[in-house]
Design a protein around this motif. Sequence first.
Motif, PDB file in Angstrom:
ATOM      1  N   PRO B  96      37.671  30.211  47.268  1.00 41.83           N
ATOM      2  CA  PRO B  96      38.390  28.602  47.671  1.00 41.83           C
ATOM      3  C   PRO B  96      38.941  27.938  46.289  1.00 41.83           C
ATOM      4  O   PRO B  96      39.944  27.455  46.355  1.00 41.83           O
ATOM      5  CB  PRO B  96      37.725  27.411  47.464  1.00 41.83           C
ATOM      6  CG  PRO B  96      35.742  28.129  47.664  1.00 41.83           C
ATOM      7  CD  PRO B  96      35.992  29.885  47.563  1.00 41.83           C
ATOM      8  N   GLN B  99      43.233  29.538  46.665  1.00 42.13           N
ATOM      9  CA  GLN B  99      43.910  29.627  47.078  1.00 42.13           C
ATOM     10  C   GLN B  99      44.662  29.076  47.220  1.00 42.13           C
ATOM     11  O   GLN B  99      44.852  28.171  46.160  1.00 42.13           O
ATOM     12  CB  GLN B  99      42.704  28.994  48.414  1.00 42.13           C
ATOM     13  CG  GLN B  99      41.709  29.785  48.991  1.00 42.13           C
ATOM     14  CD  GLN B  99      41.856  30.712  49.347  1.00 42.13           C
ATOM     15  OE1 GLN B  99      42.668  31.116  49.732  1.00 42.13           O
ATOM     16  NE2 GLN B  99      40.928  31.482  48.925  1.00 42.13           N
ATOM     17  N   PRO B 100      46.506  29.328  47.338  1.00 41.34           N
ATOM     18  CA  PRO B 100      47.257  28.749  47.339  1.00 41.34           C
ATOM     19  C   PRO B 100      47.588  26.651  47.337  1.00 41.34           C
ATOM     20  O   PRO B 100      46.580  26.445  48.200  1.00 41.34           O
ATOM     21  CB  PRO B 100      48.261  28.568  49.104  1.00 41.34           C
ATOM     22  CG  PRO B 100      47.570  30.196  49.438  1.00 41.34           C
ATOM     23  CD  PRO B 100      45.989  30.174  48.905  1.00 41.34           C
ATOM     24  N   LYS B 102      45.945  25.397  45.028  1.00 37.80           N
ATOM     25  CA  LYS B 102      44.699  24.991  44.010  1.00 37.80           C
ATOM     26  C   LYS B 102      44.995  25.625  42.766  1.00 37.80           C
ATOM     27  O   LYS B 102      45.895  26.530  42.861  1.00 37.80           O
ATOM     28  CB  LYS B 102      43.489  26.158  44.573  1.00 37.80           C
ATOM     29  CG  LYS B 102      43.077  25.488  45.502  1.00 37.80           C
ATOM     30  CD  LYS B 102      42.316  24.547  46.418  1.00 37.80           C
ATOM     31  CE  LYS B 102      41.871  23.416  47.569  1.00 37.80           C
ATOM     32  NZ  LYS B 102      41.084  24.740  47.521  1.00 37.80           N
TER      33      LYS B 102
END
Lengths: 472, 294
Positions: B96, B99-100, B102
Motif C-alpha cells: 500500500p 501505490q500511485p 501515496k
Amino acid sequence: MAACMHMGGPMKIRCLLVLLFSATLVSSSFGEDVESRLKTLEDTTKAQQQKFEEQQRLIDELKSSLGGPSAPGAAETAALPTPSKPVQTATPGQEGTTAKLTGIFGGSAMTNPYLSLVVNTFFYGSTLKQKELDSRTVPGFTNVPVDVRKGFNFDSAELFIFAPVDPYLTLYANIPVTESGTELEEAYFVTSSLPGGLQVKGGKFKSGFGRINGQHPHAWDFVDAPLNYRAFMGAEGMGGEKGIQVTWLPELPIYLQLGIEALQGENDQLFGADAKDGPHAFTIFAKTSMEIGDSGTILFGPSFIKGKANIPTVADNTTFTGNTDLFGFEMVYKWKPSRGTGFILQSEYLYRKQTGDLRMGDVADPASTVAPLTRAQDGIYVQGLYQIERWRVGARYDVLDLIKKDYILSGSQQSLGKQPWRATGALEFNPSEFTRVRLQYTRDESSRDGKTNNELYLQMLLGIGAHAAHSF
Amino acid sequence: MRKTAIVLIALLVPATPAFAKVKVVATLPWIGSVADEIGKEQVEITTLVKPNQDPHMVDARPSMILATRKADILMYNGLDLEIGYLPILIESSRNPNIQPGKPGNFDCSHFVTVLEKPVSVDRSMGDVHPLGNPHYHYSPARILSVAEGMASALSALDPSHADAYKANLATFREKVRAKQKEWGALPTKGKQFVAYHKLFEYLAADFGFTITAYVEPKPGIPPSAAYIEHLIEAIGRSRPNGILTTPIYGRKEVDFLAQKTGVRGVVIPHDVGATPGAKDWFSFMDQTLSALVK
C-alpha cells in the motif's frame, strides 16, 4: 462544458468555439452574422495562440540557459539552482493533488481508461483436407477439433481496457471480438492496498492455475496452446472463469506467491456449467522464484484444481458426470544477458484424474447406457526460445500419455491407439515492440490413427493503444 | 472486543520503529546513487534495473516484486520510461505504501522541467516518449532538483532523521555546484555530434552542444543498410565532433560509421555502473563529459 473547465487557455477557447459552432447549427437565424463573428474570433484565437507559443519558447530558452553552464564566464550563474522550479512542490504529502495529470499508469487524461487493441490474424496451411481437420480430435482426451480453416483466419481483435477505479482497486477488462461475435473474456478488479501482502481479484478472470493459462493468446510463444492444454482444458486454456481469487506474498527472503480460488467452474473439458449448483471448482497454487546469476531467473511451482464435472467432451454423444482433479507443475527459466540476446526455457506437466459415470446416448433417451469411467492421464510440453536482436527462434515438443494413461471404462482399460505427440518450430520477427510476425511449422501426431498433420502458420500480431505491462 | 480491535489496528498499521532504516527501492542505478547521497546510512537501497540492461526494455522479474513488496518508498524515473514493467510491479507488490498517489510513490520526473514534450505523437514516429524525453539524468541542475525532492520525501517518511537528510542535501548541493563549474569549463560548447539514440538531449542543452542527426531513423528502430549508407555520406560531409552511443546501444553500427568516416565514436555510459569507472552519479558524469571532450 465540465470538460472545458479543466483545460488550459487555448484549449478553453477552442472549446468555446465548438460550443459557438453548435449554437449556429441549432439556430440558423443567426446565420451569416455569427459566421463572420466566428471568423473574427478564430483569428483572434490564432493570434493569441501564436503569442502563447512565442512566450513559451522564450521561457524554455531562458530555462535552458539557466539550467546549464553555457560558457566558462557564465559558470557562476549556471551554478545557481534552477529558479524555474519543479513542476511540483517538494511536499510528498501533496503528491496526490498537485501531481501532473499522468500517474504511473501513463497516458494523457486521467479520466479516460487505458485502451489497447490487439489484432491476431493468421494464414493456415495443412497437408490434410478441411473435412479431416474438422473431425480431427484427440481420442480419449477430447472430442473437440481445433477451430481453424485452411487459408486465411481471423482469430480476434482483443480490446483491453484498464484503469484504477479509486485508490483501492484497479479494473481490467478483456473483450475479444471474433467473427462470431463479441465475448467478455475477462472483467475483474484487483486490490492494491490490502495489508500483509494480500491481494484479491474478483469478477471474471483467467485462473492462476499454471503458466500459459493466465497469459493471453497473443502473449503465447507459439500460435497455439500446447497439446496438454488442449487435451485437459481446451485450445484456449481454461479461459475466463467467474469467481474470486486471493493471493498472498508473504514477507520472506525468497519470492513465494500462494493463491486460492473459488470458481463457478464452467470449462467444458474439466467441469461444465451444470455440474452442480453454485461454485464448484477450487484452485490452490504456489509459485516461487529465484535469480541465477545476474541475468537468469527461474520460476516454478505446483497448481491444483478440483471440482464437479458434467461434460459432453469425452466423446461424441456422451455425457460424463463425476469429479475432476487437475494437477500441474510449471517451470520457466529466463536468461537475458543483454538487450539483444535472450533465452527462455519453459515446461508444464499436467495430470488429470476424472472419476464418474459416462452416459452413452442422450440423457433423455431411456435406451442410453451408463458405465463407470476413470480417466487418469497426463501430458507435458517443453519449449525453448532464443532471441537474437529482433528475431526469435523457438522449438516445442508436446506429448500426452507420458506416465499415466488410464482410460478405464466399466473396469477395463481401453486401447485408444498411438501415443499423441507434436513437434513445433517457429521463427519470429518483431519489427517493433508492437508488431510480431511468426512463421510456425508443426508436425502433429495427436489423432492416434497414424494420420500426420503437417501444419504451417503465418501469424501477424499487432497492438495499438496503451502500453500494458506484461508480467514475468 | 475493544482489545481485539486495538490488536487488529496494531497489526494493520505498519509500525516503522525509529531505528529501522528506510527501505528505498530505486528502479534505475542513477536513482539509487542519488538516493544514497541523500539518505546515506539512514536508508537501505535496492536497485531493480542492472546497469547492463536497457531501461526501455526490462522484464518484471519476481525478485523485483519481492523488493517492492518490502519498500517504504519507490523512486522511479517516470515519463513512461518504466511503463513496460513498473505498473505490474506496483500492483503485484501488494504494497500500500508505494501505490500511485501515496507518499511512498516517488516520481523523480515531477521535479524536473521536461524537454521535447511532443505536441502530437503516434507510433508511426517510432517509440517516442509521449510525455517528453525521459533521459534527464545527464542534467546536473535537474538532478539537484530531484535530490531536493528526495530529501523532502525521506524527511516526511522518517521525520526523526530530517536533519540528517537536510545536511546530506546541503553537502550534495555543494558538490554538484563545484562539479558544475568544473564540467562547465570543459570545451563542449558549440560542438556538434551525431547520436545513436535520443539519449543525450539534456546533456546537449546543459553543456551547449548540438546533436545534428541520429543513427536510429526513428527512436527504437535500428537503421537499415541503406540508412547507414546515407549516414556515412552525411557524416562525411558535415564532419561532426563525434558519434555518441552507449555500451548497450548500437555499438556495432557506431563502430562501423566511425571506421568508414574517420569521425570518432564516443561511448558514454547510459547510467551509473554501465562502465567500470562510473560507480556513482558524479563519476558517471565525469566519465560522460571526459568522453565528450577527449
